[in-house]
Design a protein around this motif. Structure first.
Motif, PDB file in Angstrom:
ATOM      1  N   ASN A  44       0.814  -1.216   0.000  1.00 15.77           N
ATOM      2  CA  ASN A  44       0.000   0.000   0.000  1.00 15.77           C
ATOM      3  C   ASN A  44       0.851   1.270   0.000  1.00 15.77           C
ATOM      4  OD1 ASN A  44      -2.426  -1.411   0.053  1.00 15.77           O
ATOM      5  ND2 ASN A  44      -2.390  -1.568   2.280  1.00 15.77           N
ATOM      6  N   ASP A  45       2.130   1.135  -0.233  1.00 19.92           N
ATOM      7  CA  ASP A  45       3.048   2.271  -0.184  1.00 19.92           C
ATOM      8  C   ASP A  45       2.973   3.065  -1.490  1.00 19.92           C
ATOM      9  OD1 ASP A  45       5.077   4.094   0.118  1.00 19.92           O
ATOM     10  OD2 ASP A  45       6.677   2.606   0.374  1.00 19.92           O
ATOM     11  N   GLU A  46       2.153   4.107  -1.488  1.00 23.21           N
ATOM     12  CA  GLU A  46       1.972   4.925  -2.693  1.00 23.21           C
ATOM     13  C   GLU A  46       3.233   5.690  -3.077  1.00 23.21           C
ATOM     14  OE1 GLU A  46      -1.465   7.371  -2.112  1.00 23.21           O
ATOM     15  OE2 GLU A  46      -2.791   5.646  -1.908  1.00 23.21           O
ATOM     16  N   LYS A  47       4.170   5.798  -2.172  1.00 27.74           N
ATOM     17  CA  LYS A  47       5.416   6.526  -2.448  1.00 27.74           C
ATOM     18  C   LYS A  47       6.541   5.586  -2.906  1.00 27.74           C
ATOM     19  CE  LYS A  47       4.396  10.260   0.771  1.00 27.74           C
ATOM     20  NZ  LYS A  47       3.854  11.185  -0.160  1.00 27.74           N
ATOM     21  N   GLN A  49       8.908   3.483  -5.167  1.00 26.56           N
ATOM     22  CA  GLN A  49       9.389   3.842  -6.506  1.00 26.56           C
ATOM     23  C   GLN A  49       8.716   3.045  -7.620  1.00 26.56           C
ATOM     24  OE1 GLN A  49      13.601   3.234  -6.700  1.00 26.56           O
ATOM     25  NE2 GLN A  49      13.463   1.017  -6.548  1.00 26.56           N
ATOM     26  N   LEU A  50       8.166   1.855  -7.305  1.00 28.94           N
ATOM     27  CA  LEU A  50       7.503   1.041  -8.323  1.00 28.94           C
ATOM     28  C   LEU A  50       5.981   1.219  -8.338  1.00 28.94           C
ATOM     29  CD1 LEU A  50       9.547  -2.281  -8.077  1.00 28.94           C
ATOM     30  CD2 LEU A  50       9.746  -0.461  -9.782  1.00 28.94           C
ATOM     31  N   ALA A  51       5.451   2.087  -7.479  1.00 28.85           N
ATOM     32  CA  ALA A  51       4.004   2.307  -7.431  1.00 28.85           C
ATOM     33  C   ALA A  51       3.433   2.757  -8.789  1.00 28.85           C
ATOM     34  CB  ALA A  51       3.646   3.288  -6.325  1.00 28.85           C
ATOM     35  N   PRO A  52       4.099   3.661  -9.516  1.00 24.98           N
ATOM     36  CA  PRO A  52       3.573   4.042 -10.830  1.00 24.98           C
ATOM     37  C   PRO A  52       3.563   2.864 -11.819  1.00 24.98           C
ATOM     38  CG  PRO A  52       5.140   5.683 -10.063  1.00 24.98           C
ATOM     39  CD  PRO A  52       5.240   4.508  -9.133  1.00 24.98           C
ATOM     40  N   LEU A  53       4.529   1.989 -11.720  1.00 24.04           N
ATOM     41  CA  LEU A  53       4.556   0.813 -12.591  1.00 24.04           C
ATOM     42  C   LEU A  53       3.391  -0.114 -12.264  1.00 24.04           C
ATOM     43  CD1 LEU A  53       5.918  -0.878 -14.785  1.00 24.04           C
ATOM     44  CD2 LEU A  53       7.365  -1.882 -12.995  1.00 24.04           C
ATOM     45  N   LEU A  54       3.124  -0.297 -10.977  1.00 22.27           N
ATOM     46  CA  LEU A  54       1.989  -1.127 -10.553  1.00 22.27           C
ATOM     47  C   LEU A  54       0.695  -0.564 -11.130  1.00 22.27           C
ATOM     48  CD1 LEU A  54       1.415  -2.698  -7.133  1.00 22.27           C
ATOM     49  CD2 LEU A  54      -0.394  -1.351  -8.130  1.00 22.27           C
ATOM     50  N   GLU A  55       0.515   0.741 -11.041  1.00 20.29           N
ATOM     51  CA  GLU A  55      -0.692   1.381 -11.571  1.00 20.29           C
ATOM     52  C   GLU A  55      -0.790   1.203 -13.088  1.00 20.29           C
ATOM     53  OE1 GLU A  55      -2.996   5.682 -11.474  1.00 20.29           O
ATOM     54  OE2 GLU A  55      -0.877   5.601 -10.939  1.00 20.29           O
ATOM     55  N   THR A  56       0.314   1.385 -13.781  1.00 15.76           N
ATOM     56  CA  THR A  56       0.325   1.258 -15.241  1.00 15.76           C
ATOM     57  C   THR A  56      -0.029  -0.163 -15.678  1.00 15.76           C
ATOM     58  OG1 THR A  56       1.975   3.005 -15.446  1.00 15.76           O
ATOM     59  CG2 THR A  56       1.764   1.489 -17.311  1.00 15.76           C
ATOM     60  N   ILE A  57       0.587  -1.150 -15.056  1.00 15.18           N
ATOM     61  CA  ILE A  57       0.298  -2.540 -15.416  1.00 15.18           C
ATOM     62  C   ILE A  57      -1.150  -2.882 -15.073  1.00 15.18           C
ATOM     63  CG2 ILE A  57       0.856  -4.954 -14.883  1.00 15.18           C
ATOM     64  CD1 ILE A  57       3.797  -4.080 -14.750  1.00 15.18           C
ATOM     65  N   GLY A  58      -1.634  -2.370 -13.946  1.00 12.47           N
ATOM     66  CA  GLY A  58      -3.042  -2.580 -13.600  1.00 12.47           C
ATOM     67  C   GLY A  58      -3.970  -2.025 -14.665  1.00 12.47           C
TER      68      GLY A  58
END
Length: 133
Positions: A44-47, A49-58
């Protein structure tokens, strides 16, 4: 801007499989596996460094699912249209529902499916009758 594109060109070969819209079931399953691994890493760590990648793949996975799977709580006529499209069927192919007039009224939302039609559609498409309720 050209510098940014050059940077991407230099690494694209290594990342294209995880940053491209999936077009096959195999590509989709690979992205789902990568997403699962990212969820374990990012949590759940929105900060992170891979959070944007998780969102993009989702988002890429969601796009594939919207085009290839029946969405829960869809209207019965939308499910029928989806199944017809997936099976390359036209209105003329749906004579199990009744006359062309009846089929047209169903597809245009002017008539609801009855129990006999739902059973026939479930058998034809090999799905649960509940998808048409």
């Amino acid at each position: 801007m050209i510098l940014e594109i050059e940077k991407v060109k230099n690494v694209w070969h290594d990342v294209k499989d995880i940053l491209s819209v999936p077009h096959t079931d195999r590509q989709y399953k690979k992205l789902v596996k990568i997403l699962d691994e990212l969820i374990d890493e990012v949590g759940n760590d929105e900060k992170h460094q891979l959070a944007p990648l998780l969102e993009t793949i989702g988002n890429l996975i969601e796009e594939y699912e919207n085009d290839h799977f029946i969405q829960p709580n869809s209207e019965p006529v939308e499910v029928l249209k989806f199944l017809m499209q997936e099976n390359n069927l036209t209105q003329k192919d749906m004579n199990i529902l009744g006359s062309q007039g009846v089929v047209s009224e169903i597809l245009n939302g002017k008539r609801e499916l009855n129990v006999r039609q739902i059973k026939a559609l479930a058998g034809k498409f090999k799905v649960s009758p509940s998808v048409f309720l």
